[in-house]
Enzyme design. Structure first.
Site, mmCIF file in Angstrom:
data_model
loop_
_atom_site.group_PDB
_atom_site.id
_atom_site.type_symbol
_atom_site.label_atom_id
_atom_site.label_comp_id
_atom_site.label_asym_id
_atom_site.label_seq_id
_atom_site.Cartn_x
_atom_site.Cartn_y
_atom_site.Cartn_z
ATOM 1 N N LYS A 290 0.841 -1.187 0.000
ATOM 2 C CA LYS A 290 0.000 0.000 0.000
ATOM 3 C C LYS A 290 0.883 1.247 0.000
ATOM 4 O O LYS A 290 1.814 1.349 0.794
ATOM 5 C CB LYS A 290 -0.915 -0.009 1.228
ATOM 6 C CG LYS A 290 -2.112 0.900 1.134
ATOM 7 C CD LYS A 290 -3.084 0.620 2.258
ATOM 8 C CE LYS A 290 -4.357 1.454 2.105
ATOM 9 N NZ LYS A 290 -5.336 1.167 3.166
ATOM 10 N N GLU A 375 -19.552 -6.547 9.546
ATOM 11 C CA GLU A 375 -20.518 -5.775 10.322
ATOM 12 C C GLU A 375 -21.570 -6.653 10.985
ATOM 13 O O GLU A 375 -21.978 -6.396 12.126
ATOM 14 C CB GLU A 375 -21.200 -4.746 9.418
ATOM 15 C CG GLU A 375 -20.270 -3.670 8.887
ATOM 16 C CD GLU A 375 -19.547 -4.052 7.613
ATOM 17 O OE1 GLU A 375 -18.805 -3.213 7.072
ATOM 18 O OE2 GLU A 375 -19.726 -5.203 7.154
ATOM 19 N N ARG A 403 -25.636 -3.119 6.785
ATOM 20 C CA ARG A 403 -25.233 -4.490 6.491
ATOM 21 C C ARG A 403 -25.516 -5.425 7.668
ATOM 22 O O ARG A 403 -25.538 -6.642 7.499
ATOM 23 C CB ARG A 403 -23.750 -4.528 6.127
ATOM 24 C CG ARG A 403 -23.383 -3.534 5.045
ATOM 25 C CD ARG A 403 -21.938 -3.629 4.631
ATOM 26 N NE ARG A 403 -21.710 -4.782 3.780
ATOM 27 C CZ ARG A 403 -20.595 -4.980 3.089
ATOM 28 N NH1 ARG A 403 -19.607 -4.111 3.166
ATOM 29 N NH2 ARG A 403 -20.448 -6.034 2.333
#
Length: 625
Positions: A290, A375, A403
């Site tokens: 990243k 979630e 969600r």
């Protein structure tokens, strides 16, 4: 590969990139030119995000992967599905949008995420994580049903792979023997660090045409000898298991390849070209870094996950105390309450930084729980803690709580369990657009029995609401927006407020404005212009019915304000009460419109929705004729 130390303020020279308007142009280049193109694309991406702001580190990390995929796949006929979309800026630059990329995340400009209506290369609209495999699988099965031969590829990150939805899709894909490629972009080494010479060597073997031809022919021959077939399958599986983390995916029915270096352009292209001929479920594990190519982002990938627009000539301002963000108000309260009550447990679905839980995670590591992008699990995990007498606080964005809605109803509210939900990003979120806007939580929470829903109007009210919700014996949610508030003085204590009681901010004449949440600041400004009552309602459930009755009997018009859709929102709750009690007062409900607002600044979006002070005043005057 070039490594950059700072973000360019002037548009860089990109002679090779200038030749590429679409992937078809890219495929005309010689493969040996791709490393130079990667350098130019990375530098141009740095320049663009410096001008527009936006997600940053993930895009830098997939420059080589993006080039390799578009170089090998015949996009857009072959379908490429990105997960979440944080990493899709290089994809947008390469797919006909280079000249518009500087409009990124602006009103009327390009979205910060892939959108189907924006380009045929954006095959699926995303924003929430872990949807790519399901979407690509649906496309692959549809192509098979129509007799088409297009290839289908889903690119998913290691973080998104923690969600149950991703594994549901993997299981179905393997069971359906779909012709699809899943690229696992592992940019945090969370699955494996096994990227040495031996694993790269075996990865090249497993991706080769010869190996896979022998593998397929051998399976055909041995299919009539079940014991031998099973022996060969398990021998291959255990050989891979010795040098790779792919046994899980092999067990699910995928042909696992990897891990390979996601920044080795030649190896990426060779591997993808070899896999292109396969017509089975394949998972390619690619390890990337990243922030690759930008030294500050490589050293601090969390800080450089996203970047604000860089002002080339900052205006010198007199320093003044900075206002805390709402997430910081929550984070401070969480630490204070945890120090006061050792039953508190803080739960987050992979949003520690965004939810303001960094200090809590350091001060109370034994009571900090990050479940990853899961979630549904986060909500039911909180229910489990509550069953054992602990006090879970689930810190979750409003848009992500959608969600976990079934779990909230079935596992928390149905059992009336003591779980507190700290709902960040409630309301509009500006440049991140509709996929991240918390437009619906008032509507979907107030209809659930046993739920208490707080709508605090400023930073101090938010702290009081959190404390009151925590001490309430049952499900409670506190909604607050992204960013900073009006700068209210925050009382350091742990004071509570009376549940279901609003507060009168301003007395007026024949109009009463009932504000739910931080939209109260605009409501007060409008109230002062028209000499109206201004009420901070504090709660969308339960309502302060006594106060509403008092105002309905003394005012000509009740005006409700909320940063939630009007349909089913707090205004609807007020109308329901007026109807139930046969109160005849006229009412005007102002809130977010019945459509998805595109990206723009939050102030622009509020004005578009008629929720700035001037628009509120105009709407009231129009209602009064």
């Amino acid at each position: 590969m070039k490594n950059f130390q700072q973000i360019p303020q002037q548009q860089p020279d990109t002679p090779l990139l200038d030749q590429v308007d679409t992937p078809a142009d890219l495929r005309q280049l010689d493969e040996k030119d791709l490393p130079q193109l990667a350098d130019e694309l990375r530098e141009y991406l740095l320049y663009v995000v410096g001008q527009t702001g936006g997600h940053f580190g993930a895009g830098l990390g997939v420059v080589e992967l993006t080039l390799a995929l578009h170089y090998v796949l015949n996009t857009p006929e072959d379908k490429l599905v990105w997960d979440v979309g944080h990493q899709a800026y290089p994809h947008k630059i390469l797919t006909g949008r280079k000249n518009r990329i500087l409009t990124l995340r602006q009103r009327g400009g390009l979205s910060g995420f892939p959108q189907r209506g924006e380009s045929p290369y954006d095959t699926f609209g995303v924003g929430h994580s872990s949807t790519s495999i399901s979407a690509a699988l649906g496309m692959a099965l549809a192509s098979r049903q129509k007799g088409e031969t297009a290839k289908h590829c889903a690119v998913i990150g290691d973080g998104a792979m923690t969600a149950g939805m991703a594994f549901e899709a993997l299981n179905h894909a393997a069971g359906s023997d779909a012709d699809m490629l899943v690229v696992l972009n592992d940019n945090r080494m969370s699955i494996s660090e096994n990227v040495g010479g031996l694993s790269s060597y075996f990865s090249r073997i497993w991706a080769s045409r010869l190996y896979n031809q022998i593998r397929r022919e051998g399976q055909k021959v041995l299919s009539h000898v079940p014991p031998a077939s099973e022996f060969v399958r398990r021998t291959e599986e255990h050989m891979k298991g010795m040098v790779s983390p792919g046994t899980l995916f092999e067990e699910m029915g995928f042909n696992y390849i990897g891990p390979i270096d996601g920044h080795n352009m030649s190896n990426l292209v060779d591997t993808l070209q070899n896999l292109y001929s396969l017509s089975e479920p394949v998972l390619l594990h690619v390890v990337t870094e990243k922030g690759r190519g930008f030294t500050p982002a490589e050293e601090d990938p969390i800080r450089y996950h996203a970047l604000a627009k860089i002002d080339p000539a900052p205006v010198q301002k007199v320093s003044s105390p900075s206002k805390p963000k709402y997430q910081d108000v929550f984070g401070q309260w969480l630490c204070d309450m945890a120090g006061h009550d050792n039953r508190l447990v803080g739960i987050t679905p992979a949003m520690r930084e965004g939810s303001g839980m960094v200090e809590f995670s350091k001060a109370f590591p034994d009571r900090y729980v990050d479940v990853g992008i899961a979630e549904q699990h986060a909500v039911t995990l909180g229910a489990g803690y509550a069953c054992e007498g602990l006090k879970p606080v689930v810190a979750i964005y409003s848009t992500f709580l959608q969600r976990g809605y079934d779990q909230l109803i079935h596992d928390v509210c149905l059992q009336n369990l003591d779980v507190t939900f700290a709902m960040d990003r409630a309301g509009l979120v500006g440049e991140d657009g509709a996929s991240h806007a918390g437009m619906f939580d008032t509507s979907f929470l107030r209809c659930v029995p046993n739920m208490v829903l707080f709508t605090p109007s400023d930073e101090n009210e938010t702290r009081k609401a959190l404390n009151t919700a925590y001490h309430h014996s049952g499900p409670a949610a506190v909604r607050y927006p992204r960013g900073t508030g009006p700068g209210a003085h925050i009382e350091p204590g742990l004071d509570r407020i009376e549940i279901g009681k609003g507060r009168i901010v301003r007395e007026g004449e024949r109009i009463a404005i009932l504000a739910f949440g931080t939209i109260a600041a605009a409501g007060l400004e409008a109230a002062e212009k028209i000499d109206a009552w201004m009420i901070d309602m504090r709660f969308a459930k339960p309502l302060d019915e006594a106060l509403i009755r008092q105002l309905a009997n003394s005012c000509d018009l009740l005006v409700t304000l909320e940063e939630n859709v009007v349909a089913g929102g707090a205004g609807s709750a007020v109308l329901e009460y007026l109807s139930r009690e046969n109160l005849r007062a006229a009412a005007l409900c102002l809130g977010l419109p019945d459509y998805f607002q595109s990206q723009a600044s939050r102030s622009d979006l509020l004005r578009e929705a008629g929720l700035d002070a001037d628009s509120i005043e105009q709407s009231i005057r129009a209602k009064l004729g």
